[in-house]
Design a protein around this motif. Sequence first.
Motif, PDB file in Angstrom:
ATOM      1  N   ASN A  33      89.359  66.747  58.936  1.00 39.11           N
ATOM      2  CA  ASN A  33      88.391  65.813  59.952  1.00 39.11           C
ATOM      3  C   ASN A  33      87.528  65.166  59.244  1.00 39.11           C
ATOM      4  O   ASN A  33      86.210  65.100  59.813  1.00 39.11           O
ATOM      5  CB  ASN A  33      87.961  66.595  61.062  1.00 39.11           C
ATOM      6  CG  ASN A  33      89.012  67.026  61.936  1.00 39.11           C
ATOM      7  OD1 ASN A  33      90.167  66.336  62.185  1.00 39.11           O
ATOM      8  ND2 ASN A  33      88.994  68.536  62.504  1.00 39.11           N
ATOM      9  N   VAL A  72      78.578  76.412  67.740  1.00 41.80           N
ATOM     10  CA  VAL A  72      78.946  75.170  67.254  1.00 41.80           C
ATOM     11  C   VAL A  72      78.924  74.083  68.211  1.00 41.80           C
ATOM     12  O   VAL A  72      79.111  74.262  69.306  1.00 41.80           O
ATOM     13  CB  VAL A  72      80.363  75.117  66.758  1.00 41.80           C
ATOM     14  CG1 VAL A  72      80.859  73.964  66.253  1.00 41.80           C
ATOM     15  CG2 VAL A  72      80.418  76.360  65.542  1.00 41.80           C
ATOM     16  N   PHE A  73      78.137  73.033  67.881  1.00 43.23           N
ATOM     17  CA  PHE A  73      77.940  71.835  68.747  1.00 43.23           C
ATOM     18  C   PHE A  73      78.736  70.901  68.031  1.00 43.23           C
ATOM     19  O   PHE A  73      78.713  70.542  66.671  1.00 43.23           O
ATOM     20  CB  PHE A  73      76.440  71.557  68.765  1.00 43.23           C
ATOM     21  CG  PHE A  73      75.713  72.567  69.269  1.00 43.23           C
ATOM     22  CD1 PHE A  73      75.841  72.961  70.552  1.00 43.23           C
ATOM     23  CD2 PHE A  73      74.865  73.313  68.177  1.00 43.23           C
ATOM     24  CE1 PHE A  73      74.879  74.014  71.120  1.00 43.23           C
ATOM     25  CE2 PHE A  73      74.106  74.361  68.838  1.00 43.23           C
ATOM     26  CZ  PHE A  73      74.068  74.671  70.074  1.00 43.23           C
ATOM     27  N   VAL A  74      79.523  69.868  68.977  1.00 44.42           N
ATOM     28  CA  VAL A  74      80.119  68.940  68.509  1.00 44.42           C
ATOM     29  C   VAL A  74      79.650  67.688  69.228  1.00 44.42           C
ATOM     30  O   VAL A  74      79.929  67.648  70.692  1.00 44.42           O
ATOM     31  CB  VAL A  74      81.715  68.956  68.885  1.00 44.42           C
ATOM     32  CG1 VAL A  74      82.296  67.582  68.255  1.00 44.42           C
ATOM     33  CG2 VAL A  74      82.178  70.083  67.982  1.00 44.42           C
ATOM     34  N   TYR A 134      79.849  63.712  69.842  1.00 44.44           N
ATOM     35  CA  TYR A 134      80.496  62.635  69.512  1.00 44.44           C
ATOM     36  C   TYR A 134      80.463  61.503  70.204  1.00 44.44           C
ATOM     37  O   TYR A 134      79.695  61.356  71.368  1.00 44.44           O
ATOM     38  CB  TYR A 134      82.055  63.054  69.360  1.00 44.44           C
ATOM     39  CG  TYR A 134      82.598  63.252  70.767  1.00 44.44           C
ATOM     40  CD1 TYR A 134      83.278  62.382  71.544  1.00 44.44           C
ATOM     41  CD2 TYR A 134      82.411  64.396  71.288  1.00 44.44           C
ATOM     42  CE1 TYR A 134      83.618  62.561  72.906  1.00 44.44           C
ATOM     43  CE2 TYR A 134      82.746  64.694  72.451  1.00 44.44           C
ATOM     44  CZ  TYR A 134      83.537  63.758  73.489  1.00 44.44           C
ATOM     45  OH  TYR A 134      83.796  64.188  74.653  1.00 44.44           O
ATOM     46  N   TYR A 162      77.462  70.786  58.673  1.00 48.85           N
ATOM     47  CA  TYR A 162      78.398  69.693  57.992  1.00 48.85           C
ATOM     48  C   TYR A 162      77.944  68.321  58.400  1.00 48.85           C
ATOM     49  O   TYR A 162      77.814  68.098  59.423  1.00 48.85           O
ATOM     50  CB  TYR A 162      79.836  69.937  58.578  1.00 48.85           C
ATOM     51  CG  TYR A 162      80.230  71.582  58.160  1.00 48.85           C
ATOM     52  CD1 TYR A 162      80.407  71.855  56.672  1.00 48.85           C
ATOM     53  CD2 TYR A 162      80.416  72.282  58.978  1.00 48.85           C
ATOM     54  CE1 TYR A 162      81.010  72.931  56.615  1.00 48.85           C
ATOM     55  CE2 TYR A 162      80.693  73.670  58.721  1.00 48.85           C
ATOM     56  CZ  TYR A 162      81.153  73.997  57.397  1.00 48.85           C
ATOM     57  OH  TYR A 162      81.531  75.350  57.202  1.00 48.85           O
ATOM     58  N   SER A 206      82.071  65.860  58.789  1.00 50.88           N
ATOM     59  CA  SER A 206      83.430  66.739  58.997  1.00 50.88           C
ATOM     60  C   SER A 206      83.076  67.523  59.942  1.00 50.88           C
ATOM     61  O   SER A 206      81.627  68.083  60.243  1.00 50.88           O
ATOM     62  CB  SER A 206      83.837  67.199  57.723  1.00 50.88           C
ATOM     63  OG  SER A 206      85.064  68.004  57.845  1.00 50.88           O
ATOM     64  N   PHE A 207      84.082  68.170  60.709  1.00 50.27           N
ATOM     65  CA  PHE A 207      83.754  69.347  61.618  1.00 50.27           C
ATOM     66  C   PHE A 207      83.551  70.655  61.010  1.00 50.27           C
ATOM     67  O   PHE A 207      83.169  71.401  61.555  1.00 50.27           O
ATOM     68  CB  PHE A 207      84.818  69.298  62.663  1.00 50.27           C
ATOM     69  CG  PHE A 207      84.845  68.220  63.502  1.00 50.27           C
ATOM     70  CD1 PHE A 207      83.840  67.918  64.515  1.00 50.27           C
ATOM     71  CD2 PHE A 207      85.964  67.398  63.966  1.00 50.27           C
ATOM     72  CE1 PHE A 207      83.914  67.034  65.256  1.00 50.27           C
ATOM     73  CE2 PHE A 207      86.225  66.295  64.516  1.00 50.27           C
ATOM     74  CZ  PHE A 207      84.825  65.958  65.582  1.00 50.27           C
ATOM     75  N   ASP A 208      84.491  70.614  59.675  1.00 46.05           N
ATOM     76  CA  ASP A 208      84.500  71.852  58.995  1.00 46.05           C
ATOM     77  C   ASP A 208      84.688  71.583  57.699  1.00 46.05           C
ATOM     78  O   ASP A 208      84.938  70.123  57.282  1.00 46.05           O
ATOM     79  CB  ASP A 208      85.165  72.748  59.615  1.00 46.05           C
ATOM     80  CG  ASP A 208      86.653  72.452  59.514  1.00 46.05           C
ATOM     81  OD1 ASP A 208      87.350  71.957  58.449  1.00 46.05           O
ATOM     82  OD2 ASP A 208      87.532  72.259  60.818  1.00 46.05           O
TER      83      ASP A 208
END
Length: 75
Positions: free
Chosen positions: A63, A1-3, A5, A54, A57-59
Motif C-alpha cells: 500500500n 493503529v490509526f488510519v 484517510y 509509517y 504506507s499502511f505498513d
Amino acid sequence: VFVLYTLYTFQQYTVHNLKINQITNQLKLYVDGSLESQLNIDITFDPYNITDFYIGSFDPTNNFFIGSMDDFRIY
C-alpha cells in the motif's frame, strides 16, 4: 493503529499541502488548508515512544504512496 484517510482526488504534477494535527483526542487531516478528515482517538500520542510509524504506507510491505514527497516535517 490509526488510519486517517481522505477521498480527496489529487491531481498529478500539482503541489499540495497536507497537515495532520492532534488536539486532545482528535486527529485532523487538512489538505491545502481545508479539513478533509478527522478521527477520534482514545489514547494520547507520545512522539517519544513510537514503535511503528509509517509515512506513505499502511505498513512496511504494501500500500505504498505512488509519487514524491518534499519538505516533510514533524513538529
